[in-house]
Scaffold this motif. Structure first.
Motif, PDB file in Angstrom:
ATOM      1  N   ASN A  82      10.023  -6.511   5.415  1.00 14.07           N
ATOM      2  CA  ASN A  82       8.632  -6.073   5.374  1.00 14.07           C
ATOM      3  C   ASN A  82       8.006  -6.178   3.996  1.00 14.07           C
ATOM      4  OD1 ASN A  82       7.503  -4.944   8.064  1.00 14.07           O
ATOM      5  ND2 ASN A  82       9.682  -4.489   8.029  1.00 14.07           N
ATOM      6  N   LEU A  83       8.832  -6.272   2.953  1.00 19.34           N
ATOM      7  CA  LEU A  83       8.301  -6.459   1.607  1.00 19.34           C
ATOM      8  C   LEU A  83       8.044  -7.933   1.304  1.00 19.34           C
ATOM      9  CD1 LEU A  83      10.511  -3.946  -0.383  1.00 19.34           C
ATOM     10  CD2 LEU A  83       8.112  -3.683   0.252  1.00 19.34           C
ATOM     11  N   ALA A  84       8.754  -8.833   1.968  1.00 18.55           N
ATOM     12  CA  ALA A  84       8.641 -10.271   1.687  1.00 18.55           C
ATOM     13  C   ALA A  84       7.203 -10.794   1.771  1.00 18.55           C
ATOM     14  CB  ALA A  84       9.558 -11.061   2.610  1.00 18.55           C
ATOM     15  N   PRO A  85       6.416 -10.423   2.771  1.00 19.60           N
ATOM     16  CA  PRO A  85       5.047 -10.954   2.837  1.00 19.60           C
ATOM     17  C   PRO A  85       4.141 -10.487   1.693  1.00 19.60           C
ATOM     18  CG  PRO A  85       5.704 -10.081   4.965  1.00 19.60           C
ATOM     19  CD  PRO A  85       6.753  -9.678   3.975  1.00 19.60           C
ATOM     20  N   LEU A  86       4.550  -9.452   0.987  1.00 19.62           N
ATOM     21  CA  LEU A  86       3.730  -8.955  -0.114  1.00 19.62           C
ATOM     22  C   LEU A  86       3.806  -9.868  -1.328  1.00 19.62           C
ATOM     23  CD1 LEU A  86       4.637  -5.170   0.071  1.00 19.62           C
ATOM     24  CD2 LEU A  86       2.622  -6.311   1.018  1.00 19.62           C
ATOM     25  N   SER A  92       0.687  -1.406  -7.983  1.00 17.70           N
ATOM     26  CA  SER A  92      -0.530  -0.603  -8.005  1.00 17.70           C
ATOM     27  C   SER A  92      -0.369   0.552  -7.023  1.00 17.70           C
ATOM     28  CB  SER A  92      -1.740  -1.444  -7.601  1.00 17.70           C
ATOM     29  OG  SER A  92      -1.642  -1.824  -6.236  1.00 17.70           O
ATOM     30  N   GLU A  93      -1.228   1.531  -7.156  1.00 20.88           N
ATOM     31  CA  GLU A  93      -1.213   2.655  -6.229  1.00 20.88           C
ATOM     32  C   GLU A  93      -1.555   2.174  -4.815  1.00 20.88           C
ATOM     33  OE1 GLU A  93      -0.269   6.432  -5.254  1.00 20.88           O
ATOM     34  OE2 GLU A  93      -0.056   5.532  -7.224  1.00 20.88           O
ATOM     35  N   GLU A  94      -2.429   1.184  -4.705  1.00 23.60           N
ATOM     36  CA  GLU A  94      -2.795   0.621  -3.398  1.00 23.60           C
ATOM     37  C   GLU A  94      -1.590  -0.043  -2.732  1.00 23.60           C
ATOM     38  OE1 GLU A  94      -5.187  -3.228  -1.978  1.00 23.60           O
ATOM     39  OE2 GLU A  94      -6.429  -1.812  -3.084  1.00 23.60           O
ATOM     40  N   LEU A  95      -0.810  -0.797  -3.509  1.00 29.01           N
ATOM     41  CA  LEU A  95       0.393  -1.436  -2.974  1.00 29.01           C
ATOM     42  C   LEU A  95       1.383  -0.373  -2.507  1.00 29.01           C
ATOM     43  CD1 LEU A  95       2.125  -3.943  -2.428  1.00 29.01           C
ATOM     44  CD2 LEU A  95       2.910  -3.799  -4.806  1.00 29.01           C
ATOM     45  N   LYS A  96       1.575   0.653  -3.301  1.00 33.03           N
ATOM     46  CA  LYS A  96       2.471   1.752  -2.932  1.00 33.03           C
ATOM     47  C   LYS A  96       2.038   2.390  -1.615  1.00 33.03           C
ATOM     48  CE  LYS A  96       4.130   6.166  -4.455  1.00 33.03           C
ATOM     49  NZ  LYS A  96       3.770   7.461  -4.600  1.00 33.03           N
ATOM     50  N   GLU A  97       0.756   2.671  -1.483  1.00 29.28           N
ATOM     51  CA  GLU A  97       0.239   3.287  -0.253  1.00 29.28           C
ATOM     52  C   GLU A  97       0.424   2.372   0.945  1.00 29.28           C
ATOM     53  OE1 GLU A  97      -3.803   4.384  -1.118  1.00 29.28           O
ATOM     54  OE2 GLU A  97      -3.174   5.884  -2.600  1.00 29.28           O
ATOM     55  N   ARG A  98       0.227   1.074   0.753  1.00 27.31           N
ATOM     56  CA  ARG A  98       0.386   0.113   1.847  1.00 27.31           C
ATOM     57  C   ARG A  98       1.848   0.053   2.295  1.00 27.31           C
ATOM     58  NH1 ARG A  98      -2.232  -5.336   0.419  1.00 27.31           N
ATOM     59  NH2 ARG A  98      -0.344  -5.394  -0.761  1.00 27.31           N
ATOM     60  N   ILE A  99       2.775   0.031   1.345  1.00 32.47           N
ATOM     61  CA  ILE A  99       4.199   0.016   1.687  1.00 32.47           C
ATOM     62  C   ILE A  99       4.590   1.299   2.412  1.00 32.47           C
ATOM     63  CG2 ILE A  99       6.537   0.068   0.714  1.00 32.47           C
ATOM     64  CD1 ILE A  99       5.427  -1.755  -1.563  1.00 32.47           C
ATOM     65  N   GLU A 100       4.129   2.441   1.890  1.00 38.46           N
ATOM     66  CA  GLU A 100       4.483   3.726   2.492  1.00 38.46           C
ATOM     67  C   GLU A 100       3.829   3.937   3.854  1.00 38.46           C
ATOM     68  OE1 GLU A 100       3.670   6.584  -0.609  1.00 38.46           O
ATOM     69  OE2 GLU A 100       5.657   6.297  -1.498  1.00 38.46           O
ATOM     70  N   ALA A 101       2.788   3.189   4.172  1.00 41.31           N
ATOM     71  CA  ALA A 101       2.176   3.256   5.504  1.00 41.31           C
ATOM     72  C   ALA A 101       2.850   2.296   6.475  1.00 41.31           C
ATOM     73  CB  ALA A 101       0.687   2.932   5.417  1.00 41.31           C
ATOM     74  N   THR A 102       3.288   1.136   5.987  1.00 38.20           N
ATOM     75  CA  THR A 102       3.867   0.113   6.851  1.00 38.20           C
ATOM     76  C   THR A 102       5.330   0.387   7.186  1.00 38.20           C
ATOM     77  OG1 THR A 102       2.383  -1.540   5.919  1.00 38.20           O
ATOM     78  CG2 THR A 102       4.336  -2.371   7.032  1.00 38.20           C
ATOM     79  N   LEU A 103       6.129   0.759   6.205  1.00 35.94           N
ATOM     80  CA  LEU A 103       7.571   0.895   6.437  1.00 35.94           C
ATOM     81  C   LEU A 103       7.947   1.934   7.500  1.00 35.94           C
ATOM     82  CD1 LEU A 103       9.351   0.305   3.021  1.00 35.94           C
ATOM     83  CD2 LEU A 103       9.319  -1.132   5.051  1.00 35.94           C
ATOM     84  N   PRO A 104       7.318   3.096   7.582  1.00 33.78           N
ATOM     85  CA  PRO A 104       7.713   4.022   8.644  1.00 33.78           C
ATOM     86  C   PRO A 104       7.531   3.424  10.044  1.00 33.78           C
ATOM     87  CG  PRO A 104       6.455   5.195   6.988  1.00 33.78           C
ATOM     88  CD  PRO A 104       6.355   3.729   6.658  1.00 33.78           C
ATOM     89  N   VAL A 105       6.492   2.630  10.234  1.00 37.09           N
ATOM     90  CA  VAL A 105       6.274   1.997  11.537  1.00 37.09           C
ATOM     91  C   VAL A 105       7.359   0.963  11.793  1.00 37.09           C
ATOM     92  CG1 VAL A 105       4.691   0.603  12.926  1.00 37.09           C
ATOM     93  CG2 VAL A 105       3.798   2.438  11.475  1.00 37.09           C
TER      94      VAL A 105
END
Length: 154
Positions: A82-86, A92-105
């Motif tokens: 899930n990190l590979a497409p990034l 950035s704080e935005e990247l952190k928030e996106r990872i923390e929103a995507t990974l639980p799903v």
């Protein structure tokens, strides 16, 4: 998380040969769901565009339920996929928030062996991304796993 209340996400899921990606739909979301795949050794990696109202039914990983080392490997592989497409976006704080929103799903795909309670990501001083996944094995044992990923290109 209720798929009807969740924002659109793009996640990666891993399946062994002959295992399917099954989706559950609520509402008119079916037309917006997209799936792409590529082979990776003895597995397929699927990239799934999950619009609101669409959920992925988890695969049955119970054959690994008591192999906590394998569960840790599956958790780390899911995070890596899930990190590979990034790519190598700057931290950035935005990247952190996106990872923390995507990974639980995405990690929800492993809930037949591990129930994820939280995901935290942080940047280490060495330019690495640390992902901490806390949750519970199906035998009731609580665990926290940390996976480390390089933030810079090779």
């Amino acid at each position: 998380m209720n798929p009807a209340k969740r924002p659109t996400l793009d996640i990666a899921l891993r399946r062994f040969e002959n295992e399917l990606v099954e989706l559950s739909f609520s509402g008119p979301a079916a037309a917006a769901c997209r799936i792409a795949a590529r082979a990776d050794g003895d597995a397929q990696v699927y990239w799934v565009h999950l619009p609101e109202g669409v959920a992925v039914l988890p695969v049955d990983w119970r054959r690994f339920a008591y192999d906590h080392e394998k569960v840790a490997e599956l958790l780390a592989q899911c995070a890596r996929d899930n990190l590979a497409p990034l790519g190598f976006e700057p931290w950035s704080e935005e990247l952190k928030e996106r990872i923390e929103a995507t990974l639980p799903v995405a990690l929800g795909d492993l809930r037949s062996v591990f129930e994820t309670h939280s995901v935290r990501c942080e940047r280490s001083g060495e330019g690495r991304l640390l992902i901490t996944v806390e949750g519970e094995h199906k035998n009731g044992e609580s665990a926290a796993y940390v996976a480390s990923f390089d933030l810079t290109p090779d």
